[in-house]
Structures are given as C-alpha cells and as structure tokens.
Design a protein around this motif. Structure first.
Motif: not given
Length: 185
Positions: A10-20, A61-63, A79-84, A86-94
């Motif tokens: 989603t837009l929010t998920e993409g933005a959250v991943l980008g910030l992380l 989802r393990g991202l 607890s700080p969150k970190q991108v995995t 798989a999360g980095r790959e999903a974010f870069d694709g999005w």
C-alpha cells in the motif's frame, strides 16, 4: 488498498519501508513523519494507528523485523524496526514502478519522488518510466478529443487536460530537476 504500480504494498507500507531504509526507528517516530507539516506528510498524511497497522503487516510478511527494545524516559521501551533483505527488495520494486493511472500521480508518484530524494537516489529513471507509461494514454486522449455531450464531454475535457498537465509536469521535472550532475549517475 494496493499501490497502483502492480505491487502488493500500500502507499503507507511503501512509505514506511522507505523511511526505514533510510534508518531504523520505532513506530512513534515513524508516525511523526506522516504529520501534515512533515516532508512526507505534505504528500501523504497518515494517522498513527494506520502507521502501526502498516508496520504490523510488513512485519507479518517478513519485510520488517523488530530490533532490541530501547528504554526511554518518555514511556515504555520501544523496539526500532529494520527492513529485511526481502523488505528492501519489495521496496525497491515498488519505488521503481510507475503509476498506472493519472489520478495516482498526486499521491503515489509524488510520494515515490520524495522518498527517492530523501534517499539521495536519482529520480530520472522513475520520471522517464512514468512518462513512457502515460504517453499512450495521453496520445489516445489528445488524438480523439472529447467525445459526447453534456457531462461526458466535460469528463473528456477533464481527462485530456489533466493528462496533458501531468505530461508537462513530467517533462519539466526531467528537464529541470534531473539534469543536475548529481542526478546523472
């Protein structure tokens, strides 16, 4: 709501991943990034519960994974969150996927451009891909012109003018903001 670029983010998920991707942080700090006066919040404003929902979905989802809890004098430990990977790959694709509809330019494309800028990445590939993606729609609208009468004609004019404005925006963005030496790499 799925992103329009064919991704499951989603837009929010993409933005959250980008910030992380930029740096790990906890949910409360992420939520501040989506307030109306913030850089991302000027494009996409999201309430705190929806930021936490996106974090939980991404973690499920393990991202995203939780780091070690950090104590804080302001309340319970966080607890700080970190991108995995798989999360980095999903974010870069999005992030690299242009939007499919002109109506998605205002939120999704501008959000992606803000994230690219925040990460110090070139906007040129996305802007050029976006132009290529919308060019057939623009050509079809301008070649046929508005059809019908009454509201149908007005809707046709709206679509043609909006698409033309987006194409002008993309051309100007490519010309003005992507010809800088730092963008040409």
């Amino acid at each position: 709501m799925s992103g329009s670029g064919g991704s499951s983010l989603t837009l929010t998920e993409g933005a959250v991943l980008g910030l992380l991707v930029r740096r790990p942080r906890h949910g409360f700090a992420l939520a501040r990034e989506f307030t109306p006066g913030s850089r991302i919040g000027r494009v996409l404003t999201v309430r705190r519960p929806l930021v936490y929902r996106a974090l939980n979905a991404l973690e499920g989802r393990g991202l995203v994974v939780s780091g070690e809890p950090e104590s804080t004098p302001l309340g319970p430990s966080r607890s700080p969150k970190q991108v995995t990977a798989a999360g980095r790959e999903a974010f870069d694709g999005w992030l690299a996927t242009p939007v499919r509809h002109v109506r998605d330019v205002r939120l999704e494309l501008l959000l992606k451009l803000a994230l690219l800028d925040d990460l110090g990445r070139s906007m040129r590939p996305l802007l050029e891909a976006q132009r290529r993606a919308l060019a057939p729609v623009h050509e079809a609208l301008t070649d046929s012109g508005p059809a019908g009468s009454g509201f149908d004609a007005l809707l046709g004019i709206w679509r043609t003018e909006t698409t033309s404005a987006v194409m002008r925006f993309l051309d100007e963005a490519i010309r003005r903001h992507c010809d800088r030496p730092s963008e040409l790499g």
